[in-house]
Design a protein around this motif. Sequence first.
Motif, PDB file in Angstrom:
ATOM      1  N   ALA A  49     -92.013 -62.514  37.314  1.00 19.67           N
ATOM      2  CA  ALA A  49     -91.139 -63.654  37.076  1.00 19.67           C
ATOM      3  C   ALA A  49     -90.759 -63.684  35.602  1.00 19.67           C
ATOM      4  N   GLY A  50     -89.843 -64.581  35.248  1.00 22.32           N
ATOM      5  CA  GLY A  50     -89.441 -64.702  33.855  1.00 22.32           C
ATOM      6  C   GLY A  50     -87.957 -64.989  33.746  1.00 22.32           C
ATOM      7  N   ILE A 164     -89.812 -66.890  28.789  1.00 19.33           N
ATOM      8  CA  ILE A 164     -89.255 -68.106  29.385  1.00 19.33           C
ATOM      9  C   ILE A 164     -88.329 -68.792  28.391  1.00 19.33           C
ATOM     10  N   SER A 165     -87.141 -69.122  28.861  1.00 20.85           N
ATOM     11  CA  SER A 165     -86.225 -69.969  28.101  1.00 20.85           C
ATOM     12  C   SER A 165     -85.583 -70.933  29.079  1.00 20.85           C
ATOM     13  N   VAL A 166     -84.806 -71.864  28.564  1.00 17.89           N
ATOM     14  CA  VAL A 166     -84.231 -72.905  29.416  1.00 17.89           C
ATOM     15  C   VAL A 166     -83.154 -72.305  30.317  1.00 17.89           C
ATOM     16  N   THR A 175     -87.231 -79.025  30.343  1.00 17.36           N
ATOM     17  CA  THR A 175     -87.993 -78.606  29.165  1.00 17.36           C
ATOM     18  C   THR A 175     -88.646 -77.252  29.405  1.00 17.36           C
ATOM     19  N   LEU A 176     -89.017 -76.593  28.306  1.00 15.94           N
ATOM     20  CA  LEU A 176     -89.704 -75.311  28.431  1.00 15.94           C
ATOM     21  C   LEU A 176     -91.013 -75.464  29.199  1.00 15.94           C
ATOM     22  N   GLY A 177     -91.707 -76.557  28.965  1.00 18.77           N
ATOM     23  CA  GLY A 177     -92.965 -76.783  29.661  1.00 18.77           C
ATOM     24  C   GLY A 177     -92.781 -76.911  31.165  1.00 18.77           C
ATOM     25  N   PRO A 201     -95.434 -74.425  23.816  1.00 19.58           N
ATOM     26  CA  PRO A 201     -95.437 -75.226  25.050  1.00 19.58           C
ATOM     27  C   PRO A 201     -95.473 -74.380  26.316  1.00 19.58           C
ATOM     28  N   VAL A 202     -94.904 -73.180  26.241  1.00 21.70           N
ATOM     29  CA  VAL A 202     -94.913 -72.277  27.387  1.00 21.70           C
ATOM     30  C   VAL A 202     -96.301 -71.680  27.583  1.00 21.70           C
TER      31      VAL A 202
END
Length: 434
Positions: A49-50, A164-166, A175-177, A201-202
Amino acid sequence: MARQSEYQRLIHEMYNLRRFGIKLELTTMQRMLDALGRPHTRYETIHIAGTNGKGSIATTLATILHAAGYRTGLYTSPHLVTFNERIQINNRPVSNAAVVRACKAVRGLSGDGREPTFFEYTTAMAFYLFAELGVDIAVIETGMGGRFDATNIITPCLSVISNISVEHRMYLGNTLGEIAGEKAGIIKPGVPVVTGARQKPVLDVIKKVAKKQAAPLYRLGGEFRVRRHGDGTFSYHGISHRWDRLRTVLAGGFQMDNAALALAGCELLMASGKPLSEATVRKGLASTRWPARLEIVSDSPTILIDGAHNLQAAKNLAAFLSEQMAGRKITLVAGILDDKPYRAMLRALVPLCDRVILTRAQIGRAIAPEILEREARNLGATRTHVVDRVDKALAFALAHTPKKSGAVCVAGSLYVAGEARHAIKKQGEMQPAI
């Protein structure tokens, strides 16, 4: 001819499933696979994933495993030219006949009152064919997110979260979280996970989920890292191995990070008993091909095709153009889908280009090129053109770009990239640079 007609008819039926939209649940997939005899349990899997890079990582792992003698499946999306590219055995797309068999096997299996989505349908087809064709291990790329992604029905021997990005805020969060929580949904109890994510946060979310699942976590820049060299090679300082002067033919410095994630995955597979040697890893890494990702398909004139389908990918492409094509008169051929941040993407690319041609892929989600042209002009582009079809936009670009001092860059969407590759191949002009 009859077989080809049946193939085309079934493909058309599948594409019509798009109207049912995205369903964030796994019940339908579970019921479909149960009805098929649970094919996804008959071979080992690796789950990836990603936001960016997951296709490159998946292909690299599949290539290395194939080089090691494993009969290897690979499931990725979207395709560039033909649907069959999504489902590969030993790095070759399955046949039309195999697609027809899988379609017929999966048809009508939802059993819960709603039709499966296009992605659910094709995922079930892939799992069915991997079992039917006897793969030893399959590398599976998520479509979107992770927790409720149709592929998340598997229990893999290895999980990878690239970065991970938005993206896809409507489905994954703002949010990234929140988005990290969805991506981290692929982490399974006790299954090791590799990640290239670096934002606090990720990482906080991934660490929390990994701890809850008792899943060993390995981080790029933590338990393993890469060191780039001026000659285009890199060294991998791994979990328990160090491999020097490695080479990947995939262009862009970020591909070394993607390669590192694949190599960390190889180390974990080796630790679990898979007989992967350093020589096999090097061979697989050096022979990995991933079309339409910083791909130079011709050098007379230079034609660069890159999917660049989100903001980070557009920034990566911009960095490549600045570093590798400085001084060139670049003609940009761009088309973008309506769920992407097109203003920011164009802001990254347009200032680097001498001419900008706006177009659209033959898909309902494409932004009207007139809208893209207005934005390009707002960014200061004075030589802009609207050409509605990708093949015609490419022909126009080639006719107005100096062969020696110029370059044509096709970007903005994997669908645009696929149509451009198809047009070039059809004309017999595709000349991969060595």
